[in-house]
Design a protein around this motif. Structure first.
Motif, PDB file in Angstrom:
ATOM      1  N   PHE A 329       0.845  -1.199   0.000  1.00 13.37           N
ATOM      2  CA  PHE A 329       0.000   0.000   0.000  1.00 13.37           C
ATOM      3  C   PHE A 329       0.879   1.246   0.000  1.00 13.37           C
ATOM      4  O   PHE A 329       0.614   2.213  -0.734  1.00 13.37           O
ATOM      5  N   SER A 330       1.914   1.241   0.822  1.00 13.79           N
ATOM      6  CA  SER A 330       2.814   2.387   0.886  1.00 13.79           C
ATOM      7  C   SER A 330       3.499   2.605  -0.455  1.00 13.79           C
ATOM      8  O   SER A 330       3.683   3.748  -0.901  1.00 13.79           O
ATOM      9  N   GLN A 331       3.847   1.495  -1.134  1.00 18.25           N
ATOM     10  CA  GLN A 331       4.525   1.578  -2.421  1.00 18.25           C
ATOM     11  C   GLN A 331       3.622   2.152  -3.508  1.00 18.25           C
ATOM     12  O   GLN A 331       4.031   3.030  -4.277  1.00 18.25           O
ATOM     13  N   PHE A 332       2.386   1.636  -3.591  1.00 23.88           N
ATOM     14  CA  PHE A 332       1.500   2.008  -4.696  1.00 23.88           C
ATOM     15  C   PHE A 332       0.591   3.199  -4.375  1.00 23.88           C
ATOM     16  O   PHE A 332       0.271   3.998  -5.260  1.00 23.88           O
ATOM     17  N   ILE A 333       0.169   3.290  -3.118  1.00 23.97           N
ATOM     18  CA  ILE A 333      -0.832   4.296  -2.756  1.00 23.97           C
ATOM     19  C   ILE A 333      -0.218   5.467  -2.008  1.00 23.97           C
ATOM     20  O   ILE A 333      -0.734   6.588  -2.059  1.00 23.97           O
ATOM     21  N   GLY A 334       0.871   5.209  -1.330  1.00 22.47           N
ATOM     22  CA  GLY A 334       1.493   6.263  -0.544  1.00 22.47           C
ATOM     23  C   GLY A 334       0.865   6.438   0.819  1.00 22.47           C
ATOM     24  O   GLY A 334       1.082   7.455   1.485  1.00 22.47           O
ATOM     25  N   SER A 335       0.069   5.465   1.264  1.00 21.96           N
ATOM     26  CA  SER A 335      -0.549   5.516   2.586  1.00 21.96           C
ATOM     27  C   SER A 335      -0.816   4.089   3.053  1.00 21.96           C
ATOM     28  O   SER A 335      -0.596   3.130   2.316  1.00 21.96           O
ATOM     29  N   SER A 336      -1.319   3.948   4.267  1.00 20.58           N
ATOM     30  CA  SER A 336      -1.620   2.627   4.822  1.00 20.58           C
ATOM     31  C   SER A 336      -3.043   2.209   4.485  1.00 20.58           C
ATOM     32  O   SER A 336      -3.870   3.053   4.112  1.00 20.58           O
ATOM     33  N   PRO A 337      -3.366   0.912   4.617  1.00 25.67           N
ATOM     34  CA  PRO A 337      -4.755   0.486   4.399  1.00 25.67           C
ATOM     35  C   PRO A 337      -5.736   1.221   5.315  1.00 25.67           C
ATOM     36  O   PRO A 337      -6.823   1.606   4.885  1.00 25.67           O
ATOM     37  N   LYS A 338      -5.349   1.421   6.576  1.00 28.88           N
ATOM     38  CA  LYS A 338      -6.226   2.115   7.505  1.00 28.88           C
ATOM     39  C   LYS A 338      -6.483   3.546   7.043  1.00 28.88           C
ATOM     40  O   LYS A 338      -7.635   4.036   7.092  1.00 28.88           O
ATOM     41  N   ALA A 339      -5.434   4.224   6.590  1.00 27.01           N
ATOM     42  CA  ALA A 339      -5.596   5.605   6.123  1.00 27.01           C
ATOM     43  C   ALA A 339      -6.466   5.665   4.872  1.00 27.01           C
ATOM     44  O   ALA A 339      -7.250   6.607   4.693  1.00 27.01           O
ATOM     45  N   GLU A 340      -6.356   4.655   4.011  1.00 27.30           N
ATOM     46  CA  GLU A 340      -7.171   4.642   2.794  1.00 27.30           C
ATOM     47  C   GLU A 340      -8.643   4.421   3.129  1.00 27.30           C
ATOM     48  O   GLU A 340      -9.529   5.038   2.523  1.00 27.30           O
ATOM     49  N   ILE A 341      -8.916   3.547   4.100  1.00 26.87           N
ATOM     50  CA  ILE A 341     -10.300   3.332   4.538  1.00 26.87           C
ATOM     51  C   ILE A 341     -10.880   4.641   5.075  1.00 26.87           C
ATOM     52  O   ILE A 341     -12.010   5.030   4.743  1.00 26.87           O
ATOM     53  N   LEU A 342     -10.101   5.334   5.888  1.00 28.86           N
ATOM     54  CA  LEU A 342     -10.559   6.597   6.458  1.00 28.86           C
ATOM     55  C   LEU A 342     -10.764   7.648   5.363  1.00 28.86           C
ATOM     56  O   LEU A 342     -11.734   8.417   5.404  1.00 28.86           O
ATOM     57  N   ARG A 343      -9.867   7.673   4.373  1.00 26.84           N
ATOM     58  CA  ARG A 343     -10.007   8.641   3.281  1.00 26.84           C
ATOM     59  C   ARG A 343     -11.319   8.437   2.526  1.00 26.84           C
ATOM     60  O   ARG A 343     -12.042   9.399   2.238  1.00 26.84           O
ATOM     61  N   VAL A 344     -11.642   7.177   2.223  1.00 25.84           N
ATOM     62  CA  VAL A 344     -12.877   6.888   1.497  1.00 25.84           C
ATOM     63  C   VAL A 344     -14.089   7.298   2.327  1.00 25.84           C
ATOM     64  O   VAL A 344     -15.052   7.878   1.805  1.00 25.84           O
ATOM     65  N   ARG A 345     -14.053   7.030   3.611  1.00 27.39           N
ATOM     66  CA  ARG A 345     -15.174   7.409   4.484  1.00 27.39           C
ATOM     67  C   ARG A 345     -15.350   8.932   4.534  1.00 27.39           C
ATOM     68  O   ARG A 345     -16.463   9.442   4.402  1.00 27.39           O
ATOM     69  N   LEU A 346     -14.246   9.643   4.741  1.00 26.74           N
ATOM     70  CA  LEU A 346     -14.343  11.095   4.860  1.00 26.74           C
ATOM     71  C   LEU A 346     -14.709  11.751   3.526  1.00 26.74           C
ATOM     72  O   LEU A 346     -15.392  12.780   3.510  1.00 26.74           O
ATOM     73  N   ASP A 347     -14.272  11.162   2.418  1.00 23.96           N
ATOM     74  CA  ASP A 347     -14.705  11.675   1.114  1.00 23.96           C
ATOM     75  C   ASP A 347     -16.217  11.558   0.972  1.00 23.96           C
ATOM     76  O   ASP A 347     -16.879  12.457   0.440  1.00 23.96           O
ATOM     77  N   ARG A 348     -16.756  10.442   1.447  1.00 21.38           N
ATOM     78  CA  ARG A 348     -18.206  10.262   1.390  1.00 21.38           C
ATOM     79  C   ARG A 348     -18.914  11.230   2.333  1.00 21.38           C
ATOM     80  O   ARG A 348     -19.994  11.755   2.007  1.00 21.38           O
ATOM     81  N   VAL A 349     -18.305  11.518   3.473  1.00 22.75           N
ATOM     82  CA  VAL A 349     -18.859  12.528   4.385  1.00 22.75           C
ATOM     83  C   VAL A 349     -18.954  13.866   3.659  1.00 22.75           C
ATOM     84  O   VAL A 349     -19.984  14.552   3.725  1.00 22.75           O
ATOM     85  N   CYS A 350     -17.889  14.242   2.952  1.00 25.41           N
ATOM     86  CA  CYS A 350     -17.890  15.509   2.210  1.00 25.41           C
ATOM     87  C   CYS A 350     -19.016  15.540   1.182  1.00 25.41           C
ATOM     88  O   CYS A 350     -19.706  16.557   1.029  1.00 25.41           O
TER      89      CYS A 350
END
Length: 407
Positions: A329-350
């Motif tokens: 995840f760090s290699q391809f996404i630049g973040s952790s799985p936990k951070a990506e889950i949170l990003r998707v949730r907060l994007d939906r909040v927005c």
């Protein structure tokens, strides 16, 4: 006794703009806002789609000005015979010779290309209605931006002859010949970022992908144009879309017509209105990466983050250990799985804050947060403002971008 001056009669204005689609309704809203501020006008318009044939009432009246989407040569001739100022909000007939106001199609295609390139795509495609001015302009801009990055784009060339320009004939033609589109989608290199000329075409592409067994967005990510809420939200998968500043087009058209009716302005050249940006939804919510396990994990996060997905549950769906998953995840996404889950949730909040009036407790429940207070703390940490401040700021920005007053 002092004589009271007679009130000047309101200008009579005909609106030949369809209201059956969101684009036409947004134009009408922009015109209505101008009239509310600077009117009054005596307005006549017809619900539905008056584009293919002039309504009967149009010929019975004398008009001071006309706002119209001029789509056929016959319509252009009929409007010229009226001998009054006409503003063309379609700009699909260069020979109409009316002042034209439209979206900046070059910016539309560029925004769509950059949105897909930001997601890592190296292969691109465009699906439109060949021969229509606005579709071809968006295609050319999209292809130029892709080529400028040293990449290639494949365009859908319908082997069957397209009908002459008319309001909905292109869409009906596309629906009748979907088999050609399905065959083309199967031949595209994968993964591929695809721009459709508008949301109606994007919805058709999405349906054809399902018929062809092509996964969206993992194999083909789709972005349309118009941010038509009906088309974008009522699909099997919500569609990403370039947001046109359509209400501002209507507002500016009314402003220009007013100046021409009073003789303050001669006919200007074409006016292009910048789009507002991109509304990212699930149809492009993907990163084009070669690691199939990480791609599958990202798909799980995209589809289930708001259902309460956590890293432990994610590990049950992948053959990777936690350390390998986090390293990749760090290699391809630049973040952790936990951070990506949170990003998707907060994007939906927005999205929910900007597009609905749901109370915070319901927003939290729909985005995987057990407690709205916890959601609010995380939201403020990421966004620098509370959910309430974000909702208020977003709506104020939308009105400012449309050129509206706050009165």
């Amino acid at each position: 006794m002092k004589k009271i001056p007679r009130k000047k009669p309101s200008p009579r204005v005909a609106l030949l703009i369809e209201s059956s689609r969101s684009y036409g309704r947004e134009l009408l809203m922009g015109i209505a806002e101008y009239v509310r501020i600077h009117g009054p006008w005596s307005i006549e318009f017809e619900e539905g789609n008056p584009l293919d044939q002039l309504p009967e009432w149009f010929g019975r009246e004398k008009w001071d000005g006309i706002l119209a989407r001029v789509n056929t040569p016959d319509m252009a001739k009929a409007l010229r015979r009226k001998g009054v100022p006409v503003i063309d909000l379609s700009a699909s007939l260069p020979e109409s010779a009316f002042p034209q106001i439209r979206s900046d199609e070059d910016a539309v295609g560029r925004l769509a290309a950059e949105h897909l390139m930001e997601r890592g795509f190296k292969q691109f495609a465009f699906c439109g209605y060949n021969g229509t001015d606005w579709s071809d302009a968006r295609r050319d801009s999209f292809e130029r931006r892709v080529a400028g990055a040293g990449l290639a784009c494949q365009g859908f060339e319908n082997p069957r002859a397209m009908p002459p320009p008319s309001a909905t004939d292109y869409e009906e033609h596309g629906e009748r010949h979907e088999r050609d589109l399905i065959c083309w989608l199967k031949t595209l290199p994968k993964p591929c970022g695809l721009m459709a000329c508008n949301d109606a075409r994007a919805r058709q592409v999405l349906n054809c992908c399902r018929e062809a067994g092509v996964s969206v967005p993992d194999e083909v990510a789709i972005i349309g144009v118009d941010k038509d809420e009906i088309f974008c939200e009522l699909c099997d998968m919500p569609l990403s879309s370039v947001i046109l500043n359509t209400q501002q087009i209507g507002f500016k058209a009314a402003e220009l017509l007013s100046s021409m009716m009073t003789g303050e302005c001669t006919e200007p050249g074409p006016i292009a209105v910048q789009p507002l940006g991109v509304m990212a939804r699930q149809s492009t919510d993907v990163l084009a990466i070669d690691d199939r396990h990480i791609a599958a994990a990202l798909r799980q996060i995209r589809e289930h983050a708001c259902d309460g997905l956590d890293v432990e549950t994610l590990l049950k769906t992948t053959p990777l250990s936690r350390s390998v998953l986090e390293r990749r995840f760090s290699q391809f996404i630049g973040s952790s799985p936990k951070a990506e889950i949170l990003r998707v949730r907060l994007d939906r909040v927005c999205q929910l804050l900007a597009g609905s009036s749901l109370p915070l407790a319901e927003v939290a429940g729909k985005t995987g947060f057990e407690h709205p207070e916890y959601m609010s703390r995380l939201f403020k940490k990421k966004m620098g403002m509370t959910p309430g401040e974000f909702r208020k700021s977003t709506r104020a920005k939308e009105r400012k971008a449309l050129g509206y007053t706050t009165e």
